[in-house]
Scaffold this motif. Sequence first.
Motif, PDB file in Angstrom:
ATOM      1  N   THR A  14      -0.617   6.597  -7.319  1.00  0.00           N
ATOM      2  CA  THR A  14      -1.930   7.101  -7.718  1.00  0.00           C
ATOM      3  C   THR A  14      -2.004   7.130  -9.241  1.00  0.00           C
ATOM      4  O   THR A  14      -0.976   7.019  -9.936  1.00  0.00           O
ATOM      5  CB  THR A  14      -2.168   8.525  -7.182  1.00  0.00           C
ATOM      6  OG1 THR A  14      -1.230   9.409  -7.821  1.00  0.00           O
ATOM      7  CG2 THR A  14      -2.026   8.593  -5.669  1.00  0.00           C
ATOM      8  N   ARG A  54       0.821  -1.210   0.000  1.00  0.00           N
ATOM      9  CA  ARG A  54       0.000   0.000   0.000  1.00  0.00           C
ATOM     10  C   ARG A  54       0.857   1.263   0.000  1.00  0.00           C
ATOM     11  O   ARG A  54       0.530   2.242  -0.657  1.00  0.00           O
ATOM     12  CB  ARG A  54      -0.942  -0.001   1.203  1.00  0.00           C
ATOM     13  CG  ARG A  54      -2.068  -1.022   1.026  1.00  0.00           C
ATOM     14  CD  ARG A  54      -3.029  -1.025   2.170  1.00  0.00           C
ATOM     15  NE  ARG A  54      -3.700   0.262   2.274  1.00  0.00           N
ATOM     16  CZ  ARG A  54      -4.229   0.698   3.390  1.00  0.00           C
ATOM     17  NH1 ARG A  54      -4.175  -0.015   4.489  1.00  0.00           N
ATOM     18  NH2 ARG A  54      -4.825   1.870   3.428  1.00  0.00           N
ATOM     19  N   ASP A  55       1.974   1.242   0.742  1.00  0.00           N
ATOM     20  CA  ASP A  55       2.815   2.432   0.824  1.00  0.00           C
ATOM     21  C   ASP A  55       3.528   2.730  -0.486  1.00  0.00           C
ATOM     22  O   ASP A  55       3.750   3.881  -0.817  1.00  0.00           O
ATOM     23  CB  ASP A  55       3.836   2.287   1.957  1.00  0.00           C
ATOM     24  CG  ASP A  55       4.676   3.537   2.108  1.00  0.00           C
ATOM     25  OD1 ASP A  55       4.093   4.597   2.412  1.00  0.00           O
ATOM     26  OD2 ASP A  55       5.894   3.469   1.879  1.00  0.00           O
ATOM     27  N   TRP A  82      -7.865   5.403  -7.094  1.00  0.00           N
ATOM     28  CA  TRP A  82      -7.135   4.190  -7.453  1.00  0.00           C
ATOM     29  C   TRP A  82      -5.701   4.209  -6.927  1.00  0.00           C
ATOM     30  O   TRP A  82      -5.066   5.259  -6.898  1.00  0.00           O
ATOM     31  CB  TRP A  82      -7.079   4.031  -8.976  1.00  0.00           C
ATOM     32  CG  TRP A  82      -8.330   3.492  -9.569  1.00  0.00           C
ATOM     33  CD1 TRP A  82      -9.347   4.214 -10.131  1.00  0.00           C
ATOM     34  CD2 TRP A  82      -8.704   2.118  -9.661  1.00  0.00           C
ATOM     35  NE1 TRP A  82     -10.330   3.365 -10.561  1.00  0.00           N
ATOM     36  CE2 TRP A  82      -9.955   2.070 -10.288  1.00  0.00           C
ATOM     37  CE3 TRP A  82      -8.091   0.922  -9.267  1.00  0.00           C
ATOM     38  CZ2 TRP A  82     -10.615   0.879 -10.540  1.00  0.00           C
ATOM     39  CZ3 TRP A  82      -8.754  -0.263  -9.519  1.00  0.00           C
ATOM     40  CH2 TRP A  82     -10.000  -0.279 -10.148  1.00  0.00           C
ATOM     41  N   ARG A  83      -5.226   3.022  -6.546  1.00  0.00           N
ATOM     42  CA  ARG A  83      -3.825   2.817  -6.166  1.00  0.00           C
ATOM     43  C   ARG A  83      -3.304   1.688  -7.051  1.00  0.00           C
ATOM     44  O   ARG A  83      -3.952   0.644  -7.188  1.00  0.00           O
ATOM     45  CB  ARG A  83      -3.716   2.431  -4.696  1.00  0.00           C
ATOM     46  CG  ARG A  83      -4.332   3.450  -3.739  1.00  0.00           C
ATOM     47  CD  ARG A  83      -3.583   4.731  -3.675  1.00  0.00           C
ATOM     48  NE  ARG A  83      -2.317   4.477  -3.001  1.00  0.00           N
ATOM     49  CZ  ARG A  83      -1.316   5.327  -2.931  1.00  0.00           C
ATOM     50  NH1 ARG A  83      -1.406   6.490  -3.499  1.00  0.00           N
ATOM     51  NH2 ARG A  83      -0.227   5.024  -2.296  1.00  0.00           N
ATOM     52  N   LYS A 119      -9.223   0.309  -5.544  1.00  0.00           N
ATOM     53  CA  LYS A 119      -9.749   1.611  -5.119  1.00  0.00           C
ATOM     54  C   LYS A 119      -9.518   1.746  -3.623  1.00  0.00           C
ATOM     55  O   LYS A 119      -9.789   0.833  -2.855  1.00  0.00           O
ATOM     56  CB  LYS A 119     -11.223   1.728  -5.454  1.00  0.00           C
ATOM     57  CG  LYS A 119     -11.453   1.993  -6.920  1.00  0.00           C
ATOM     58  CD  LYS A 119     -12.763   2.679  -7.137  1.00  0.00           C
ATOM     59  CE  LYS A 119     -12.816   3.086  -8.603  1.00  0.00           C
ATOM     60  NZ  LYS A 119     -14.042   3.742  -8.917  1.00  0.00           N
ATOM     61  N   ASP A 120      -9.004   2.878  -3.245  1.00  0.00           N
ATOM     62  CA  ASP A 120      -8.704   3.181  -1.850  1.00  0.00           C
ATOM     63  C   ASP A 120      -9.266   4.565  -1.571  1.00  0.00           C
ATOM     64  O   ASP A 120      -9.782   5.225  -2.477  1.00  0.00           O
ATOM     65  CB  ASP A 120      -7.181   3.154  -1.652  1.00  0.00           C
ATOM     66  CG  ASP A 120      -6.765   2.898  -0.217  1.00  0.00           C
ATOM     67  OD1 ASP A 120      -7.639   2.851   0.669  1.00  0.00           O
ATOM     68  OD2 ASP A 120      -5.561   2.759   0.025  1.00  0.00           O
ATOM     69  N   GLY A 147      -4.871  -2.634  -9.980  1.00  0.00           N
ATOM     70  CA  GLY A 147      -4.887  -1.732  -8.842  1.00  0.00           C
ATOM     71  C   GLY A 147      -6.127  -1.971  -8.012  1.00  0.00           C
ATOM     72  O   GLY A 147      -6.881  -2.916  -8.252  1.00  0.00           O
ATOM     73  N   ALA A 160       2.408   1.849  -3.499  1.00  0.00           N
ATOM     74  CA  ALA A 160       1.468   1.979  -4.613  1.00  0.00           C
ATOM     75  C   ALA A 160       1.397   3.432  -5.073  1.00  0.00           C
ATOM     76  O   ALA A 160       1.615   4.364  -4.301  1.00  0.00           O
ATOM     77  CB  ALA A 160       0.088   1.482  -4.195  1.00  0.00           C
TER      78      ALA A 160
END
Length: 194
Positions: free
Chosen positions: A85, A80-81, A118-119, A113-114, A111, A83
């Motif tokens: 945008t 997550r860190d 998107w990530r 959605k966060d 990817g 990833a």
Amino acid sequence: MSVALETVLARAGLKATAAEFLELVEDAARRLAPPHPTPGAYFSPDQRDALAEVGLDLSPRVDSDPDPRARAVATQAVLRDTALTVTEVAAQLGVDASRIRHRLADGRLTGWKDRGGWRLPAWQFADARVLPGLDVVLHAVPPDQPPLVVAGFMTTPQEDLPLGDRQATPREWLLAGGDPHRVARLASVMGSPA
């Protein structure tokens, strides 16, 4: 501890403060199922007998056992860190953000959605380009596989992908110009029983 953690994060190339990283870890731990003290409780008596017969240990975890979730939580936090945008990917590839969203919709990029949009996992990019053959591989990935599993597959050496005298990760294989269909065949059985 935060100075030591920030040192580790910097050495790993992660763009997060110690507090941000610990927040990611806490969030990932919350998302994982809590440890179940008696794994056998998930199964019927007949299933427990069958599993025990083939050697599976269904005894409760004891406090001195390492928590198997720790590695998954750390890996999820790093995924997550690191990833990107849609805007960051668009800038990196030199295209409009709408093209990145279109590639996500077509399955040519992956990817999730966060909060905030998107990530996109960083493993699918190298040298301001998308991994060669990535679209072939992503179309073979079973749709029920979460980003963490796909990232693990793409960054873990595979015995069916020799590169020189060693096993290559699917990412390394694609970067070296290897046949993406070979990786796609491996990806297509991801999550299937061995």
